[in-house]
Design an enzyme around this catalytic site. Structure first.
Site, short mmCIF file in Angstrom:
data_model
loop_
_atom_site.label_atom_id
_atom_site.label_comp_id
_atom_site.label_asym_id
_atom_site.label_seq_id
_atom_site.Cartn_x
_atom_site.Cartn_y
_atom_site.Cartn_z
N HIS A 204 -1.34 -7.85 -1.05
CA HIS A 204 -0.40 -6.70 -0.49
C HIS A 204 0.59 -7.85 0.01
CE1 HIS A 204 -3.39 -3.35 0.60
NE2 HIS A 204 -2.95 -3.40 -0.67
N ASP B 277 -5.81 2.55 -3.19
CA ASP B 277 -6.86 1.69 -3.22
C ASP B 277 -8.19 2.09 -2.96
OD1 ASP B 277 -4.77 -0.22 -3.58
OD2 ASP B 277 -5.02 -0.94 -1.40
N HIS C 36 -6.94 -7.86 -4.76
CA HIS C 36 -5.74 -7.74 -4.90
C HIS C 36 -4.70 -8.07 -3.81
CE1 HIS C 36 -6.13 -3.69 -3.36
NE2 HIS C 36 -4.59 -3.49 -2.99
N GLU D 282 2.80 -7.61 -6.82
CA GLU D 282 1.14 -7.59 -6.54
C GLU D 282 0.25 -8.30 -7.51
OE1 GLU D 282 -1.16 -4.26 -5.88
OE2 GLU D 282 0.18 -3.49 -3.94
ZN LIG Z 1 -3.66 -2.13 -2.28
#
Ligand SMILES: [Zn+2]
Length: 120
Positions: free
Chosen positions: A72, A83, A70, A20
Protein backbone atom coordinates in the site's frame (compact mmCIF):
# COMPACT_ATOMS: atom_id res chain seq x y z
CA UNK A 1 8.32 -16.09 8.84
CA UNK A 2 11.96 -15.25 8.67
CA UNK A 3 13.02 -11.64 8.78
CA UNK A 4 15.23 -12.17 5.75
CA UNK A 5 12.25 -13.34 3.70
CA UNK A 6 10.16 -10.42 4.89
CA UNK A 7 13.00 -8.00 4.13
CA UNK A 8 13.19 -9.30 0.55
CA UNK A 9 9.48 -8.75 0.02
CA UNK A 10 9.72 -5.27 1.53
CA UNK A 11 12.60 -4.48 -0.83
CA UNK A 12 10.44 -5.56 -3.75
CA UNK A 13 7.66 -3.27 -2.51
CA UNK A 14 10.16 -0.39 -2.25
CA UNK A 15 11.35 -0.98 -5.80
CA UNK A 16 7.77 -0.91 -7.09
CA UNK A 17 6.85 2.22 -5.13
CA UNK A 18 4.77 4.32 -5.87
CA UNK A 19 3.14 1.43 -7.69
CA UNK A 20 1.66 -1.46 -5.80
CA UNK A 21 3.55 -4.71 -5.59
CA UNK A 22 1.91 -8.10 -5.23
CA UNK A 23 3.41 -11.46 -4.44
CA UNK A 24 2.00 -14.87 -3.66
CA UNK A 25 2.92 -16.51 -0.40
CA UNK A 26 3.91 -20.09 -0.13
CA UNK A 27 3.97 -21.81 3.19
CA UNK A 28 3.00 -24.54 5.56
CA UNK A 29 -0.31 -24.62 7.36
CA UNK A 30 0.04 -25.84 10.91
CA UNK A 31 -2.66 -26.47 13.46
CA UNK A 32 -2.98 -22.89 14.64
CA UNK A 33 -0.47 -20.96 12.60
CA UNK A 34 0.83 -20.56 9.09
CA UNK A 35 4.53 -20.46 8.36
CA UNK A 36 5.51 -18.50 5.27
CA UNK A 37 8.44 -20.22 3.62
CA UNK A 38 8.69 -18.60 0.22
CA UNK A 39 7.11 -16.14 -2.18
CA UNK A 40 6.30 -16.22 -5.88
CA UNK A 41 5.53 -13.63 -8.48
CA UNK A 42 1.96 -14.14 -9.63
CA UNK A 43 1.58 -15.02 -13.30
CA UNK A 44 0.17 -12.26 -15.50
CA UNK A 45 0.29 -9.73 -12.69
CA UNK A 46 -0.71 -6.26 -13.72
CA UNK A 47 -0.09 -3.41 -11.36
CA UNK A 48 -0.74 0.27 -11.49
CA UNK A 49 -0.65 3.02 -8.92
CA UNK A 50 -4.23 2.37 -7.83
CA UNK A 51 -4.50 -1.37 -7.51
CA UNK A 52 -2.69 -4.60 -8.05
CA UNK A 53 -4.72 -7.38 -9.53
CA UNK A 54 -4.50 -10.57 -11.48
CA UNK A 55 -6.98 -12.88 -13.11
CA UNK A 56 -7.77 -15.43 -10.41
CA UNK A 57 -8.61 -18.17 -12.90
CA UNK A 58 -5.09 -18.01 -14.29
CA UNK A 59 -3.43 -18.73 -11.00
CA UNK A 60 -1.81 -22.11 -10.72
CA UNK A 61 -3.55 -24.68 -8.60
CA UNK A 62 -0.86 -24.95 -6.01
CA UNK A 63 -1.90 -25.97 -2.56
CA UNK A 64 1.31 -24.70 -1.04
CA UNK A 65 0.07 -21.16 -1.81
CA UNK A 66 -1.32 -19.86 1.47
CA UNK A 67 -2.18 -16.33 0.41
CA UNK A 68 -0.90 -13.10 -1.05
CA UNK A 69 1.00 -10.03 0.09
CA UNK A 70 0.72 -6.64 -1.52
CA UNK A 71 1.91 -3.14 -0.86
CA UNK A 72 0.00 0.00 0.00
CA UNK A 73 1.97 3.00 -1.25
CA UNK A 74 -0.42 5.13 0.83
CA UNK A 75 1.09 3.63 3.98
CA UNK A 76 -2.20 2.17 5.21
CA UNK A 77 -2.01 -1.24 6.85
CA UNK A 78 -5.77 -1.78 6.58
CA UNK A 79 -7.31 -3.96 3.95
CA UNK A 80 -9.36 -1.99 1.47
CA UNK A 81 -12.89 -3.11 0.61
CA UNK A 82 -11.53 -4.33 -2.69
CA UNK A 83 -8.81 -6.33 -0.94
CA UNK A 84 -11.42 -8.06 1.21
CA UNK A 85 -13.28 -9.14 -1.89
CA UNK A 86 -10.16 -10.62 -3.43
CA UNK A 87 -8.67 -12.78 -0.73
CA UNK A 88 -6.93 -15.66 -2.40
CA UNK A 89 -5.89 -18.41 -0.06
CA UNK A 90 -6.02 -18.25 3.70
CA UNK A 91 -4.21 -15.05 4.45
CA UNK A 92 -3.84 -11.60 3.00
CA UNK A 93 -0.84 -9.51 3.99
CA UNK A 94 -0.23 -5.81 3.50
CA UNK A 95 3.07 -3.92 3.41
CA UNK A 96 2.69 -0.20 3.98
CA UNK A 97 5.00 2.62 2.94
CA UNK A 98 7.83 3.17 4.05
CA UNK A 99 8.15 -0.62 4.09
CA UNK A 100 10.06 -1.15 7.32
CA UNK A 101 9.97 -4.50 9.10
CA UNK A 102 7.14 -3.15 11.27
CA UNK A 103 5.06 -1.88 8.35
CA UNK A 104 3.39 -5.21 7.74
CA UNK A 105 0.00 -6.62 8.70
CA UNK A 106 -1.61 -10.00 8.14
CA UNK A 107 -5.32 -10.82 7.92
CA UNK A 108 -7.38 -13.94 7.59
CA UNK A 109 -10.30 -14.46 5.21
CA UNK A 110 -12.63 -12.75 7.67
CA UNK A 111 -10.37 -9.67 7.54
CA UNK A 112 -9.38 -10.18 11.17
CA UNK A 113 -5.87 -9.05 11.91
CA UNK A 114 -3.50 -11.88 12.73
CA UNK A 115 -0.43 -11.72 14.90
CA UNK A 116 2.76 -11.91 12.93
CA UNK A 117 5.85 -13.57 14.28
CA UNK A 118 9.11 -12.77 12.56
CA UNK A 119 12.12 -14.87 13.42
CA UNK A 120 15.78 -14.41 12.63
ZN1 LIG B 1 -4.75 -3.31 -0.80
Amino acid sequence: MESELLAEMLTFAKERHPKEAILMLRGKVNKDSITITDYLFPPFATTNSISASYPIHMLPIDFSIVGTIHSHPSGSLQLSAQDMNHVYGRISMVMGFPYGLGDVAAYNKQAERLSLRVTN
